[in-house]
Design a protein around this motif. Structure first.
Motif, PDB file in Angstrom:
ATOM      1  N   ALA A 210      -9.712  -0.814   3.354  1.00 41.11           N
ATOM      2  CA  ALA A 210      -9.267  -2.152   2.961  1.00 41.11           C
ATOM      3  C   ALA A 210      -8.131  -2.626   3.859  1.00 41.11           C
ATOM      4  CB  ALA A 210      -8.798  -2.136   1.506  1.00 41.11           C
ATOM      5  N   ILE A 211      -8.193  -3.915   4.163  1.00 43.85           N
ATOM      6  CA  ILE A 211      -7.118  -4.552   4.940  1.00 43.85           C
ATOM      7  C   ILE A 211      -6.326  -5.436   3.996  1.00 43.85           C
ATOM      8  CG2 ILE A 211      -6.581  -6.125   6.844  1.00 43.85           C
ATOM      9  CD1 ILE A 211      -9.271  -5.286   8.136  1.00 43.85           C
ATOM     10  N   VAL A 212      -5.016  -5.206   3.951  1.00 43.82           N
ATOM     11  CA  VAL A 212      -4.169  -6.022   3.080  1.00 43.82           C
ATOM     12  C   VAL A 212      -3.191  -6.828   3.936  1.00 43.82           C
ATOM     13  CG1 VAL A 212      -4.315  -4.350   1.196  1.00 43.82           C
ATOM     14  CG2 VAL A 212      -2.415  -4.211   2.824  1.00 43.82           C
ATOM     15  N   GLY A 213      -2.667  -7.869   3.323  1.00 39.01           N
ATOM     16  CA  GLY A 213      -1.657  -8.671   4.018  1.00 39.01           C
ATOM     17  C   GLY A 213      -0.334  -7.919   4.074  1.00 39.01           C
ATOM     18  N   PHE A 214       0.544  -8.399   4.934  1.00 35.47           N
ATOM     19  CA  PHE A 214       1.841  -7.742   5.102  1.00 35.47           C
ATOM     20  C   PHE A 214       2.656  -7.772   3.802  1.00 35.47           C
ATOM     21  CE2 PHE A 214       6.388  -8.268   6.206  1.00 35.47           C
ATOM     22  CZ  PHE A 214       6.623  -6.968   6.632  1.00 35.47           C
TER      23      PHE A 214
ATOM     24  N   THR B 168     -12.956  -4.159   4.060  1.00 32.19           N
ATOM     25  CA  THR B 168     -12.848  -5.306   3.176  1.00 32.19           C
ATOM     26  C   THR B 168     -11.438  -5.882   3.312  1.00 32.19           C
ATOM     27  OG1 THR B 168     -14.247  -4.133   1.626  1.00 32.19           O
ATOM     28  CG2 THR B 168     -13.083  -6.076   0.792  1.00 32.19           C
ATOM     29  N   THR B 169     -11.361  -7.204   3.513  1.00 30.65           N
ATOM     30  CA  THR B 169     -10.049  -7.839   3.538  1.00 30.65           C
ATOM     31  C   THR B 169      -9.709  -8.291   2.123  1.00 30.65           C
ATOM     32  OG1 THR B 169     -10.342  -8.532   5.818  1.00 30.65           O
ATOM     33  CG2 THR B 169      -8.694  -9.707   4.526  1.00 30.65           C
ATOM     34  N   VAL B 170      -8.565  -7.840   1.640  1.00 27.41           N
ATOM     35  CA  VAL B 170      -8.207  -8.037   0.243  1.00 27.41           C
ATOM     36  C   VAL B 170      -7.089  -9.074   0.123  1.00 27.41           C
ATOM     37  CG1 VAL B 170      -7.366  -6.887  -1.831  1.00 27.41           C
ATOM     38  CG2 VAL B 170      -8.799  -5.626  -0.215  1.00 27.41           C
ATOM     39  N   GLY B 171      -7.287 -10.050  -0.756  1.00 25.55           N
ATOM     40  CA  GLY B 171      -6.250 -11.053  -0.998  1.00 25.55           C
ATOM     41  C   GLY B 171      -5.029 -10.438  -1.676  1.00 25.55           C
ATOM     42  N   ASP B 172      -3.907 -11.141  -1.605  1.00 25.27           N
ATOM     43  CA  ASP B 172      -2.651 -10.579  -2.097  1.00 25.27           C
ATOM     44  C   ASP B 172      -2.685 -10.209  -3.579  1.00 25.27           C
ATOM     45  OD1 ASP B 172      -1.388 -10.445   0.259  1.00 25.27           O
ATOM     46  OD2 ASP B 172      -0.117 -12.225  -0.019  1.00 25.27           O
ATOM     47  N   ASP B 173      -3.509 -10.906  -4.360  1.00 25.64           N
ATOM     48  CA  ASP B 173      -3.521 -10.614  -5.787  1.00 25.64           C
ATOM     49  C   ASP B 173      -4.853 -10.037  -6.261  1.00 25.64           C
ATOM     50  OD1 ASP B 173      -0.838 -11.496  -6.300  1.00 25.64           O
ATOM     51  OD2 ASP B 173      -1.594 -13.513  -5.899  1.00 25.64           O
ATOM     52  N   ASP B 174      -5.732  -9.732  -5.289  1.00 29.87           N
ATOM     53  CA  ASP B 174      -7.024  -9.138  -5.661  1.00 29.87           C
ATOM     54  C   ASP B 174      -6.871  -7.621  -5.810  1.00 29.87           C
ATOM     55  OD1 ASP B 174      -8.074 -11.645  -5.448  1.00 29.87           O
ATOM     56  OD2 ASP B 174      -8.776 -11.369  -3.381  1.00 29.87           O
TER      57      ASP B 174
ATOM     58  N   GLN C  54       4.176  -4.569   1.680  1.00 26.99           N
ATOM     59  CA  GLN C  54       5.570  -4.392   1.287  1.00 26.99           C
ATOM     60  C   GLN C  54       5.696  -4.156  -0.213  1.00 26.99           C
ATOM     61  OE1 GLN C  54       7.330  -8.037   3.014  1.00 26.99           O
ATOM     62  NE2 GLN C  54       8.821  -6.616   3.896  1.00 26.99           N
ATOM     63  N   ARG C  55       4.891  -4.916  -0.985  1.00 24.40           N
ATOM     64  CA  ARG C  55       5.014  -4.893  -2.434  1.00 24.40           C
ATOM     65  C   ARG C  55       4.440  -3.610  -3.022  1.00 24.40           C
ATOM     66  NH1 ARG C  55       1.735  -9.570  -4.810  1.00 24.40           N
ATOM     67  NH2 ARG C  55       0.155  -7.982  -5.184  1.00 24.40           N
ATOM     68  N   ASP C  56       3.242  -3.224  -2.533  1.00 20.76           N
ATOM     69  CA  ASP C  56       2.504  -2.135  -3.195  1.00 20.76           C
ATOM     70  C   ASP C  56       2.364  -0.909  -2.308  1.00 20.76           C
ATOM     71  OD1 ASP C  56       2.206  -3.900  -5.263  1.00 20.76           O
ATOM     72  OD2 ASP C  56       0.191  -4.529  -4.665  1.00 20.76           O
ATOM     73  N   ARG C  57       3.305  -0.734  -1.452  1.00 25.48           N
ATOM     74  CA  ARG C  57       3.216   0.336  -0.455  1.00 25.48           C
ATOM     75  C   ARG C  57       2.778   1.677  -1.056  1.00 25.48           C
ATOM     76  NH1 ARG C  57       6.500   1.444   4.409  1.00 25.48           N
ATOM     77  NH2 ARG C  57       6.429   3.691   4.710  1.00 25.48           N
ATOM     78  N   ASP C  58       3.460   2.120  -2.116  1.00 22.39           N
ATOM     79  CA  ASP C  58       3.178   3.463  -2.648  1.00 22.39           C
ATOM     80  C   ASP C  58       1.768   3.580  -3.204  1.00 22.39           C
ATOM     81  OD1 ASP C  58       5.651   4.177  -1.871  1.00 22.39           O
ATOM     82  OD2 ASP C  58       6.576   3.954  -3.857  1.00 22.39           O
ATOM     83  N   GLN C  59       1.350   2.540  -3.984  1.00 23.47           N
ATOM     84  CA  GLN C  59      -0.003   2.567  -4.538  1.00 23.47           C
ATOM     85  C   GLN C  59      -1.043   2.569  -3.425  1.00 23.47           C
ATOM     86  OE1 GLN C  59       2.612   0.688  -5.586  1.00 23.47           O
ATOM     87  NE2 GLN C  59       1.981  -0.568  -7.355  1.00 23.47           N
ATOM     88  N   LEU C  60      -0.794   1.775  -2.384  1.00 24.37           N
ATOM     89  CA  LEU C  60      -1.767   1.680  -1.286  1.00 24.37           C
ATOM     90  C   LEU C  60      -1.896   3.025  -0.578  1.00 24.37           C
ATOM     91  CD1 LEU C  60      -0.729  -1.830   0.092  1.00 24.37           C
ATOM     92  CD2 LEU C  60      -2.941  -1.252  -0.946  1.00 24.37           C
ATOM     93  N   LEU C  61      -0.771   3.704  -0.422  1.00 27.91           N
ATOM     94  CA  LEU C  61      -0.811   4.992   0.280  1.00 27.91           C
ATOM     95  C   LEU C  61      -1.439   6.077  -0.587  1.00 27.91           C
ATOM     96  CD1 LEU C  61       2.595   5.054   2.193  1.00 27.91           C
ATOM     97  CD2 LEU C  61       0.299   4.670   3.102  1.00 27.91           C
ATOM     98  N   ALA C  62      -1.356   5.883  -1.903  1.00 28.27           N
ATOM     99  CA  ALA C  62      -1.884   6.899  -2.816  1.00 28.27           C
ATOM    100  C   ALA C  62      -3.405   6.877  -2.875  1.00 28.27           C
ATOM    101  CB  ALA C  62      -1.290   6.682  -4.214  1.00 28.27           C
ATOM    102  N   ARG C  63      -4.013   5.783  -2.367  1.00 25.81           N
ATOM    103  CA  ARG C  63      -5.468   5.731  -2.376  1.00 25.81           C
ATOM    104  C   ARG C  63      -6.027   6.769  -1.418  1.00 25.81           C
ATOM    105  NH1 ARG C  63      -8.312   1.101  -0.593  1.00 25.81           N
ATOM    106  NH2 ARG C  63      -7.357   1.786   1.354  1.00 25.81           N
ATOM    107  N   GLY C  64      -7.273   7.081  -1.622  1.00 22.86           N
ATOM    108  CA  GLY C  64      -7.856   8.081  -0.731  1.00 22.86           C
ATOM    109  C   GLY C  64      -8.667   7.485   0.399  1.00 22.86           C
ATOM    110  N   ALA C  65      -8.447   6.194   0.686  1.00 22.43           N
ATOM    111  CA  ALA C  65      -9.295   5.536   1.692  1.00 22.43           C
ATOM    112  C   ALA C  65      -8.433   4.933   2.787  1.00 22.43           C
ATOM    113  CB  ALA C  65     -10.136   4.450   1.021  1.00 22.43           C
ATOM    114  N   PRO C  66      -9.050   4.693   3.993  1.00 22.86           N
ATOM    115  CA  PRO C  66      -8.295   4.137   5.121  1.00 22.86           C
ATOM    116  C   PRO C  66      -7.703   2.755   4.808  1.00 22.86           C
ATOM    117  CG  PRO C  66     -10.418   4.975   5.853  1.00 22.86           C
ATOM    118  CD  PRO C  66     -10.446   5.018   4.360  1.00 22.86           C
ATOM    119  N   LEU C  67      -6.585   2.475   5.441  1.00 24.84           N
ATOM    120  CA  LEU C  67      -5.849   1.251   5.161  1.00 24.84           C
ATOM    121  C   LEU C  67      -5.616   0.464   6.462  1.00 24.84           C
ATOM    122  CD1 LEU C  67      -4.292  -0.299   2.915  1.00 24.84           C
ATOM    123  CD2 LEU C  67      -2.255   0.976   3.612  1.00 24.84           C
TER     124      LEU C  67
END
Lengths: 163, 551, 97
Positions: A29-33, A15-21, A37-50
């Protein structure tokens, strides 16, 4: 929109996720650059591929140190004539040694398919879903290449040396 | 010259099939014009004012007689019996029909020619000194490296969608006959301190809206690294070249805005990472290509050919031609012959199918079956025995190709202009024709001496007006054609950009204005000074005074 | 408003053509429909767009023309050359043809 991988239309698990979604916690999930940068820690804390998506003015050097976190790097063609992502794909593969999926997104047309393939893209988000055969033909209709790139087609000079 | 092997031929044949499919899809309505346009442009097919125009590449200007006969056939079969040789060593056909273009390309492929990348935002035809391999002043043959670049730049996967078109030119002589300093990349073959041969690499030259003389970013590149160094330049440009503004997208703007030193540093950094990554050709492959350009077997002749001398003494017309249209050959007893495509009153650079056929025959008889095209829109026979010159001159005179005007005022470079071109603002050919009639008198031309007029019908500068000793630029003023004159440009090794002398002239007044400029020069020149020298010495004021003083 | 007509290039051979009164295309500007109002211009463009979609022509647009008794010519050099062909003899100097 359809996804081409390994010579076939496939289901896209990402799923491609918008910057504020909201980012789904349990799905790839695919996030923008900027989001990365903004949510690095939260994104890494998820249990799913990035995955991360770079626009055509964001060279891969920006994420070179983080590539180990990404299963997908999506490179954008805002229009087919904007060819920066060809260089970015080769740099990802050949400079940064990235082995995950490099996905072409945006204005992805079959007339550029061979060039993308040669530069190291291995997944393609396309709107033309008429026939996979057309896309395969685009990879085979020109069988001679002169330059080494990020693919395994042997360039003519190499083949000449072998004959 | 180079001959395709199975790989080269396969690629060109496959490209024809691919384009045939694209044309078919367009004609059937599967593709719309906006979808088809980029596809046809990648194969040199334009829509001009009256018809399609197809641009065919003549790589670094080299043609066999067989190829030239095919160009004649194409002119007859698919066009209206003529073609136009351009400043980039291409030939343009002005009237092909879309449904027939695939067959035309298939015919071209039979003689190892194509229209691949003769337009579009990628590498264009690699051009070179037309005297490659034969010039007396040559350090090394530029054609070898031009062919290597041709292959590397064909369907390059990373660089087929650059910010803008990209032109490379190569010279192997210190005397620049290929205008390398007005190319995106100019390559000059040089001798290093230790006597080894390498390249001086210049970038960011160009004409058009913002003219720049190319800057040297490397004084000496070892030969074996040419392709990796080019790849580094292109990778920097592909990533950093401007894509927000069509008029600022050429590499010249990037180099200008980045600064030459900083640009060179970026290239060197990139190159350091790829120079050993397999982009460069092996010594064997370079050798394979080089072998095609091995000097032909010449006869052992005396440097002094008594027969030729006697013919010159006996025939003043021949003597004048020989003094003007020949260039020194490295082989004793031989000469390089320039065939003028600038007859009095003719469209500069045009040749009819009949002329092409005849030139092909004469090339077989007198010049080892080989013809070259120059960026100044003339043809060259590169291997003529001096003893044969008089006979060749007689034959060429019969097809109006011996006007003794190389480098003179009627040897005008000229784009197609508003008679054909969709981009043009004013006609250029009729002005060139009128100039050539006005100065037709050979005594007058020769008295004026070297004077290179270059004319474009719009700011895109296909006619190199910025690089003309006298440059003429056609402009549109409320639907009327006007012509701006620039002075002091040069496309040679002393490259410079001409300066606008003042307000533009009407169509009726422009030839008189050129005559006025010439008169000022003749009045002010010192012994041995070319127009350009006088122009540089005295500056624009004396010219302005005569052109505008009365107002 | 100026007198106008509508021109395009034919898809197959790229030839210059003019939209006629009955929605066909002619090589001669004298057959082109006379457009005297914005509405007529819009109508001509609509017809042309249909021809575009039917892949008969490319790049249609309106041009100003000057109509004297019996014949018409475009205003401006560019369209004049388009309507008449190149102003020069091709290939060889006129005196040698």
């Amino acid at each position: 929109m359809a996804l081409i991988k390994d010579g076939a239309f496939v289901d896209d698990a990402w799923t491609t996720v918008g910057d504020d979604d909201p980012v789904p916690g349990d799905q790839p999930a695919i996030v923008g650059f900027e989001r990365w940068q903004r949510d690095r820690d939260q994104l890494l804390a998820r249990g799913a591929p990035l995955g991360v998506r770079l626009s055509s003015d964001q060279p891969p050097a920006l994420i070179a140190d983080d590539l180990g976190h990404f299963d997908v790097v999506a490179l954008e063609f805002p229009r087919f004539g904007d060819g920066r992502a060809y260089s970015y794909a080769r740099l990802l593969r050949q400079r940064h040694g990235y082995t995950g999926e490099v996905r072409a997104v945006g204005d992805v047309l079959r007339d550029q398919f061979l060039f993308m393939h040669r530069c190291g893209f291995d997944a393609f988000e396309v709107t033309d879903q008429t026939e996979i055969g057309h896309w395969q033909q685009a990879l085979s209709e020109i069988s001679v290449v002169y330059q080494p790139a990020a693919d395994d087609r042997p360039p003519a000079p190499t083949q000449r040396a072998a004959t | 010259m180079y001959r395709y092997d199975e790989f080269d031929q396969t690629l060109v044949d496959e490209r024809v099939v691919q384009f045939r499919d694209q044309v078919q899809r367009r004609l059937s309505g599967e593709l719309t014009e906006p979808q088809f346009k980029p596809l046809r442009l990648m194969n040199g097919l334009y829509m001009q004012l009256h018809a399609y125009m197809l641009r065919v590449a003549i790589p670094y200007g080299m043609m066999s007689s067989e190829q030239l006969r095919m160009l004649a056939h194409i002119a007859r079969r698919y066009d209206r019996g003529y073609g136009h040789f351009t400043t980039r060593q291409n030939i343009q056909y002005n009237w092909p029909k879309l449904p027939e273009v695939p067959d035309l390309l298939a015919d071209l492929a039979k003689v190892q020619m194509n229209a691949i990348q003769t337009s579009g935002n990628s590498f264009r035809n690699t051009t070179a000194d037309q005297y490659g391999g034969v010039a007396a002043d040559e350090i090394e043959d530029p054609r070898i490296w031009s062919e290597i670049i041709r292959q590397w730049s064909t369907l390059h996967p990373e660089f087929s969608f650059l910010p803008r078109k990209f032109k490379i030119a190569v010279t192997g002589s210190p005397n620049d006959r290929a205008a390398v300093r007005f190319h995106d990349i100019g390559i000059v073959i040089v001798e290093g301190d230790g006597g080894e041969i390498g390249f001086e690499v210049l970038v960011g030259g160009g004409l058009g809206r913002s003219p720049f003389v190319a800057k040297t970013i490397r004084d000496f590149l070892p030969k074996q690294h040419l392709l990796s160094y080019l790849e580094a330049i292109l990778r920097v440009y592909n990533q950093l070249g401007r894509r927000d503004n069509l008029f600022k997208a050429r590499i010249k703007i990037l180099v200008h805005e980045t600064g030459t030193e900083e640009f060179a540093r970026l290239v060197e950094d990139e190159w350091a990472q790829i120079k050993d990554a397999g982009v460069d050709l092996s010594v064997e492959e370079v050798g394979r290509i080089k072998a095609y350009f091995a000097p032909p077997v010449y006869e052992a002749l005396d440097a002094d050919v008594a027969e030729f001398r006697a013919q010159r003494d006996a025939d003043p017309d021949f003597d004048l031609w020989a003094g003007t249209n020949l260039a020194p050959h490295r082989q004793p007893g031989y000469a390089i012959v320039n065939l003028s495509l600038k007859p009095e009153g003719g469209p500069p650079g045009d040749a009819t199918a009949d002329q092409m056929d005849r030139v092909a025959d004469l090339a077989d008889t007198f010049s080892l079956g080989e013809i070259r095209v120059t960026h100044e829109q003339n043809l060259v026979f590169a291997h003529v025995r001096q003893a044969d010159l008089h006979e060749l001159w007689t034959e060429l005179t019969a097809i109006a190709m011996t006007t003794p005007n190389m480098g003179l005022i009627t040897d005008t470079i000229c784009c197609p202009g508003l008679d054909y071109c969709n981009l043009a603002n004013a006609r250029s050919i009729p002005v060139a024709q009128r100039i050539s009639r006005r100065f037709a008198d050979l005594k007058l031309q020769h008295n004026i001496g070297e004077l290179r007029i270059k004319m474009s019908g719009c700011i895109n500068a296909c006619g190199h007006h910025h690089a003309g000793h006298i440059g003429i630029l056609g402009v549109d003023r409320k639907g009327e054609e006007y012509y701006q004159i620039t002075l002091g440009g040069s496309g040679a090794e002393d490259a410079s950009i001409g300066k606008v002398i003042g307000p533009a002239f009407s169509e009726d007044a422009v030839v008189d204005a050129v005559a006025t400029v010439v008169n000022v020069y003749v009045a002010k020149r010192k012994d041995g000074e070319r127009f350009l020298d006088t122009c540089r010495r005295i500056g624009p004021e004396p010219f302005k005074e005569k052109l505008y003083g009365a107002h | 408003m100026n007198l106008r007509t509508l021109t395009a290039n034919r898809l197959g051979d790229g030839a210059v053509v003019y939209l006629t009164g009955d929605g066909d295309w002619s090589r001669s500007i004298n057959d082109g429909r006379l457009i005297t109002s914005t509405e007529e211009g819009d109508d001509a463009l609509r017809v042309a767009r249909r021809c575009l979609e039917a892949h008969a022509v490319v790049e249609p647009y309106l041009i100003d023309i000057i109509a004297d008794t019996g014949s018409r010519r475009p205003a401006g050099t560019r369209e004049l050359i388009r309507s008449r062909g190149p102003s020069i003899a091709a290939g060889v100097p006129a005196e040698q043809r």
